[in-house]
Design a protein around this motif. Structure first.
Motif, PDB file in Angstrom:
ATOM      1  N   HIS A 114       0.841  -1.195   0.000  1.00  0.00           N
ATOM      2  CA  HIS A 114       0.000   0.000   0.000  1.00  0.00           C
ATOM      3  C   HIS A 114       0.873   1.240   0.000  1.00  0.00           C
ATOM      4  N   GLY A 115       0.877   1.939  -1.146  1.00  0.00           N
ATOM      5  CA  GLY A 115       1.808   3.039  -1.353  1.00  0.00           C
ATOM      6  C   GLY A 115       1.656   4.179  -0.364  1.00  0.00           C
ATOM      7  N   ASN A 116       0.429   4.645  -0.150  1.00  0.00           N
ATOM      8  CA  ASN A 116       0.211   5.794   0.724  1.00  0.00           C
ATOM      9  C   ASN A 116       0.304   5.451   2.202  1.00  0.00           C
ATOM     10  N   SER A 117       0.528   4.196   2.499  1.00  0.00           N
ATOM     11  CA  SER A 117       0.783   3.780   3.885  1.00  0.00           C
ATOM     12  C   SER A 117       2.264   3.464   4.078  1.00  0.00           C
ATOM     13  N   GLY A 118       3.087   4.000   3.214  1.00  0.00           N
ATOM     14  CA  GLY A 118       4.525   3.781   3.339  1.00  0.00           C
ATOM     15  C   GLY A 118       4.991   2.441   2.824  1.00  0.00           C
ATOM     16  N   GLY A 119       4.220   1.850   1.912  1.00  0.00           N
ATOM     17  CA  GLY A 119       4.617   0.553   1.355  1.00  0.00           C
ATOM     18  C   GLY A 119       4.345  -0.615   2.276  1.00  0.00           C
ATOM     19  N   LYS A 120       3.338  -0.489   3.138  1.00  0.00           N
ATOM     20  CA  LYS A 120       3.002  -1.583   4.055  1.00  0.00           C
ATOM     21  C   LYS A 120       2.470  -2.792   3.276  1.00  0.00           C
ATOM     22  N   CYS A 121       2.825  -3.974   3.765  1.00  0.00           N
ATOM     23  CA  CYS A 121       2.424  -5.225   3.106  1.00  0.00           C
ATOM     24  C   CYS A 121       1.140  -5.765   3.726  1.00  0.00           C
ATOM     25  N   LEU A 122       0.231  -6.200   2.889  1.00  0.00           N
ATOM     26  CA  LEU A 122      -0.968  -6.884   3.365  1.00  0.00           C
ATOM     27  C   LEU A 122      -0.661  -8.370   3.487  1.00  0.00           C
ATOM     28  N   THR A 123      -0.962  -8.942   4.631  1.00  0.00           N
ATOM     29  CA  THR A 123      -0.656 -10.348   4.861  1.00  0.00           C
ATOM     30  C   THR A 123      -1.592 -11.245   4.064  1.00  0.00           C
ATOM     31  N   VAL A 124      -1.163 -12.460   3.863  1.00  0.00           N
ATOM     32  CA  VAL A 124      -2.007 -13.416   3.150  1.00  0.00           C
ATOM     33  C   VAL A 124      -3.252 -13.740   3.961  1.00  0.00           C
ATOM     34  N   GLU A 125      -3.127 -13.724   5.288  1.00  0.00           N
ATOM     35  CA  GLU A 125      -4.288 -13.999   6.137  1.00  0.00           C
ATOM     36  C   GLU A 125      -5.360 -12.924   5.955  1.00  0.00           C
ATOM     37  N   TYR A 126      -4.919 -11.676   5.892  1.00  0.00           N
ATOM     38  CA  TYR A 126      -5.873 -10.583   5.702  1.00  0.00           C
ATOM     39  C   TYR A 126      -6.529 -10.672   4.325  1.00  0.00           C
ATOM     40  N   THR A 127      -5.720 -10.885   3.292  1.00  0.00           N
ATOM     41  CA  THR A 127      -6.252 -10.965   1.938  1.00  0.00           C
ATOM     42  C   THR A 127      -7.241 -12.118   1.810  1.00  0.00           C
ATOM     43  N   ASP A 128      -6.915 -13.254   2.410  1.00  0.00           N
ATOM     44  CA  ASP A 128      -7.824 -14.398   2.375  1.00  0.00           C
ATOM     45  C   ASP A 128      -9.151 -14.070   3.062  1.00  0.00           C
ATOM     46  N   LYS A 129      -9.075 -13.337   4.167  1.00  0.00           N
ATOM     47  CA  LYS A 129     -10.303 -12.987   4.890  1.00  0.00           C
ATOM     48  C   LYS A 129     -11.186 -12.087   4.036  1.00  0.00           C
ATOM     49  N   VAL A 130     -10.587 -11.117   3.365  1.00  0.00           N
ATOM     50  CA  VAL A 130     -11.371 -10.244   2.479  1.00  0.00           C
ATOM     51  C   VAL A 130     -11.924 -11.049   1.304  1.00  0.00           C
ATOM     52  N   GLY A 131     -11.129 -12.003   0.805  1.00  0.00           N
ATOM     53  CA  GLY A 131     -11.617 -12.870  -0.259  1.00  0.00           C
ATOM     54  C   GLY A 131     -12.818 -13.686   0.173  1.00  0.00           C
ATOM     55  N   GLU A 132     -12.822 -14.151   1.408  1.00  0.00           N
ATOM     56  CA  GLU A 132     -13.966 -14.896   1.938  1.00  0.00           C
ATOM     57  C   GLU A 132     -15.207 -14.015   2.010  1.00  0.00           C
ATOM     58  N   VAL A 133     -15.016 -12.758   2.421  1.00  0.00           N
ATOM     59  CA  VAL A 133     -16.137 -11.821   2.459  1.00  0.00           C
ATOM     60  C   VAL A 133     -16.703 -11.620   1.061  1.00  0.00           C
ATOM     61  N   ALA A 134     -15.819 -11.433   0.091  1.00  0.00           N
ATOM     62  CA  ALA A 134     -16.269 -11.220  -1.281  1.00  0.00           C
ATOM     63  C   ALA A 134     -17.088 -12.417  -1.778  1.00  0.00           C
ATOM     64  N   LYS A 135     -16.574 -13.597  -1.578  1.00  0.00           N
ATOM     65  CA  LYS A 135     -17.289 -14.797  -2.051  1.00  0.00           C
ATOM     66  C   LYS A 135     -18.625 -14.963  -1.350  1.00  0.00           C
ATOM     67  N   ALA A 136     -18.655 -14.687  -0.055  1.00  0.00           N
ATOM     68  CA  ALA A 136     -19.891 -14.855   0.714  1.00  0.00           C
ATOM     69  C   ALA A 136     -20.992 -13.923   0.225  1.00  0.00           C
ATOM     70  N   HIS A 137     -20.601 -12.804  -0.382  1.00  0.00           N
ATOM     71  CA  HIS A 137     -21.590 -11.826  -0.845  1.00  0.00           C
ATOM     72  C   HIS A 137     -21.691 -11.777  -2.370  1.00  0.00           C
ATOM     73  N   GLY A 138     -21.090 -12.748  -3.047  1.00  0.00           N
ATOM     74  CA  GLY A 138     -21.183 -12.807  -4.496  1.00  0.00           C
ATOM     75  C   GLY A 138     -20.432 -11.696  -5.203  1.00  0.00           C
TER      76      GLY A 138
END
Length: 234
Positions: A146-170
């Motif tokens: 994330h560029g505007n957060s100083g190049g912070k990395c999103l963890t795979v656990e976080y990304t997977d959780k957001v992916g689960e939310v997306a799938k659950a809501h189509g």
């Protein structure tokens, strides 16, 4: 006296080595529009393999790669995308998703680590009960790093959780992965694992010291739709 200048304005100002220039000059080329350019085809196949997706499309810029992905997922005007209020797509891409695609951005505050609170993402998803007057939520966008957060990395656990939310809501999930390889190295996680939950991802390879630009990587039907080869819904 300094004899060499190191340009630290941005990783976007990298320049090719002589070997890179020689490789470009000697590259086997043909008509890419017709899908006949062997170098472009090899690049696309290799990038799709690295990212663990079905297909990739070589495009001139990261902004275009993100725009293509958003418009492919939000294929009806009046669609809505949930994304960070300090994300590149929202702040630095000239409002293209709205200007060119009629896609409405619904922002969620970015935390200092580049994430968005998952409960806020869920709360931002429009209820189908309001379909007569609300935009229709179709997509969630993340940015890693994330560029505007100083190049912070999103963890795979976080990304997977957001992916689960997306799938659950189509919904679909797109990752602006301009610097996804940096995240992979920093986290010690293979890049294909970092984007496994995503339906599409953009990658900028000019940030790695080449003059080549960006890829939009997704499922094959997604790529073919945008390339005008197979007019199918996804």
């Amino acid at each position: 006296m300094a004899t060499k200048v190191v340009d630290l304005r941005s990783d976007t100002v990298t320049k090719p080595s002589e070997a890179m220039r020689a490789a470009m000059a000697a590259a086997d080329v043909d008509d890419d529009v017709l899908g006949a350019d062997p170098t472009a085809c090899r690049f696309e196949a290799e990038m799709a393999r690295i990212m663990g997706k079905e297909a990739a499309l070589f495009v001139p810029s990261g902004t275009m790669a993100n725009l293509i992905s958003v418009l492919a997922h939000c294929d009806a005007r009046g669609s809505e995308v949930i994304l960070g209020d300090d994300s590149h797509v929202h702040v630095y891409e000239h409002g293209g998703i709205s200007t060119l695609g009629g896609v409405h951005p619904r922002t969620v505050p970015n935390n200092p680590d580049g994430t968005m609170d998952v409960d806020r993402i869920v709360a931002a998803i429009r209820s189908t009960d309001g379909a007569l007057y609300y935009p229709t939520t179709r997509l969630i966008c993340l940015e890693n790093t994330h560029g505007n957060s100083g190049g912070k990395c999103l963890t795979v656990e976080y990304t997977d959780k957001v992916g689960e939310v997306a799938k659950a809501h189509g919904l679909k999930l797109h990752i602006d992965g301009a610097r996804i390889f940096n995240a992979s190295v920093a986290l010690g996680v293979p890049v294909d694992r970092l984007v496994r939950a995503a339906d599409s991802v953009s990658v900028c390879i000019n940030l790695l010291g080449t003059t080549l630009k960006c890829y939009q990587i997704a499922y094959a039907t997604h790529i073919r739709t945008e390339n005008g080869l197979i007019p199918v819904d996804i």
